[in-house]
Design a protein around this motif. Sequence first.
Motif, PDB file in Angstrom:
ATOM      1  N   ASP A 131      32.637   1.200 -14.567  1.00 11.09           N
ATOM      2  CA  ASP A 131      31.157   0.367 -13.800  1.00 11.09           C
ATOM      3  C   ASP A 131      31.872   0.795 -12.513  1.00 11.09           C
ATOM      4  OD1 ASP A 131      30.785  -2.510 -13.145  1.00 11.09           O
ATOM      5  OD2 ASP A 131      32.808  -3.734 -13.035  1.00 11.09           O
ATOM      6  N   TYR A 132      30.425  -0.203 -11.978  1.00 14.11           N
ATOM      7  CA  TYR A 132      29.952   0.162 -10.231  1.00 14.11           C
ATOM      8  C   TYR A 132      31.412  -0.231  -9.265  1.00 14.11           C
ATOM      9  CZ  TYR A 132      28.186   0.262  -5.418  1.00 14.11           C
ATOM     10  OH  TYR A 132      28.307   1.042  -4.221  1.00 14.11           O
ATOM     11  N   GLY A 163      31.990   3.581  -8.810  1.00 14.48           N
ATOM     12  CA  GLY A 163      32.643   3.904  -9.717  1.00 14.48           C
ATOM     13  C   GLY A 163      31.910   6.049  -9.254  1.00 14.48           C
ATOM     14  N   ILE A 164      30.721   5.569  -8.218  1.00 15.31           N
ATOM     15  CA  ILE A 164      30.163   6.559  -7.777  1.00 15.31           C
ATOM     16  C   ILE A 164      30.923   7.753  -7.431  1.00 15.31           C
ATOM     17  CG2 ILE A 164      28.450   7.551  -6.207  1.00 15.31           C
ATOM     18  CD1 ILE A 164      26.785   5.292  -6.659  1.00 15.31           C
ATOM     19  N   LEU A 172      20.740   1.661  -5.807  1.00 14.57           N
ATOM     20  CA  LEU A 172      21.190   1.962  -6.877  1.00 14.57           C
ATOM     21  C   LEU A 172      21.758   3.008  -7.884  1.00 14.57           C
ATOM     22  CD1 LEU A 172      24.614   2.096  -7.214  1.00 14.57           C
ATOM     23  CD2 LEU A 172      24.117  -0.343  -8.326  1.00 14.57           C
ATOM     24  N   ALA A 173      20.378   2.773  -8.761  1.00 18.13           N
ATOM     25  CA  ALA A 173      19.753   3.697  -9.669  1.00 18.13           C
ATOM     26  C   ALA A 173      19.433   4.867  -9.474  1.00 18.13           C
ATOM     27  CB  ALA A 173      19.045   2.558 -10.637  1.00 18.13           C
ATOM     28  N   PRO A 233      18.330   8.400 -22.181  1.00 19.88           N
ATOM     29  CA  PRO A 233      18.418   7.864 -20.934  1.00 19.88           C
ATOM     30  C   PRO A 233      17.774   6.400 -20.591  1.00 19.88           C
ATOM     31  CG  PRO A 233      18.800  10.237 -20.774  1.00 19.88           C
ATOM     32  CD  PRO A 233      17.876   9.515 -22.119  1.00 19.88           C
ATOM     33  N   ASN A 234      18.699   6.290 -19.862  1.00 22.79           N
ATOM     34  CA  ASN A 234      18.025   4.363 -19.236  1.00 22.79           C
ATOM     35  C   ASN A 234      18.033   4.974 -17.666  1.00 22.79           C
ATOM     36  OD1 ASN A 234      17.163   2.175 -18.268  1.00 22.79           O
ATOM     37  ND2 ASN A 234      18.994   0.720 -19.609  1.00 22.79           N
ATOM     38  N   MET A 235      17.665   5.529 -16.767  1.00 26.62           N
ATOM     39  CA  MET A 235      17.298   5.555 -15.490  1.00 26.62           C
ATOM     40  C   MET A 235      16.596   5.017 -15.003  1.00 26.62           C
ATOM     41  SD  MET A 235      20.237   7.038 -14.171  1.00 26.62           S
ATOM     42  CE  MET A 235      20.870   7.447 -12.743  1.00 26.62           C
ATOM     43  N   PRO A 236      16.134   3.520 -14.635  1.00 21.13           N
ATOM     44  CA  PRO A 236      15.351   4.146 -14.096  1.00 21.13           C
ATOM     45  C   PRO A 236      14.821   3.952 -13.411  1.00 21.13           C
ATOM     46  CG  PRO A 236      16.990   2.493 -14.381  1.00 21.13           C
ATOM     47  CD  PRO A 236      17.384   2.492 -14.957  1.00 21.13           C
ATOM     48  N   ALA A 237      13.273   3.935 -12.914  1.00 23.41           N
ATOM     49  CA  ALA A 237      13.015   4.415 -11.539  1.00 23.41           C
ATOM     50  C   ALA A 237      13.435   3.251 -10.189  1.00 23.41           C
ATOM     51  CB  ALA A 237      11.418   4.696 -11.266  1.00 23.41           C
ATOM     52  N   ALA A 238      13.966   4.125  -9.430  1.00 26.85           N
ATOM     53  CA  ALA A 238      13.920   3.517  -7.714  1.00 26.85           C
ATOM     54  C   ALA A 238      13.084   2.681  -7.585  1.00 26.85           C
ATOM     55  CB  ALA A 238      15.112   4.273  -6.692  1.00 26.85           C
TER      56      ALA A 238
END
Length: 131
Positions: free
Chosen positions: A60-61, A68-69, A95-96, A126-131
């Motif tokens: 979790d963030y 989480g980072i 955040l992404a 992988p689900n990494m949306p564009a920022a």
Amino acid sequence: MSAIAPSERPSVLLVEDDDGVRRATQLLLHGHGYRVRSHRAAASALADPAAPEAAYLLADYRLPDGDGIDLLQAMRATGWSGHAVLMTGYPHAGLAEAARQSGYAAFLEKPLRTHDLLAALSRQQPNMPAA
């Protein structure tokens, strides 16, 4: 067809402070063939002697003792090189991208959708949306 031995199941280190979400996610992953070690805070996850052997980190963030980072950075500093997925119920601008820059392979928004979570862990999409 024989069952997969517990030692052969991929291992997930799950770090989620919400008890209900943590338990539901643990049960879901277990039902899909993963071994899961779960923690509610970063410190206990880092102190877990099995953490270095985990194939996946699902974090979790927002955590009670950090985020989480920072958790992934601490794990990488110990030499952990697994596949990491960050999840949050509180997405915000950037955040992404911050997750991607810190080494997360996927970023998921809560509520988690089963197919998105399983795809993120299996590296299928992988689900990494564009920022």
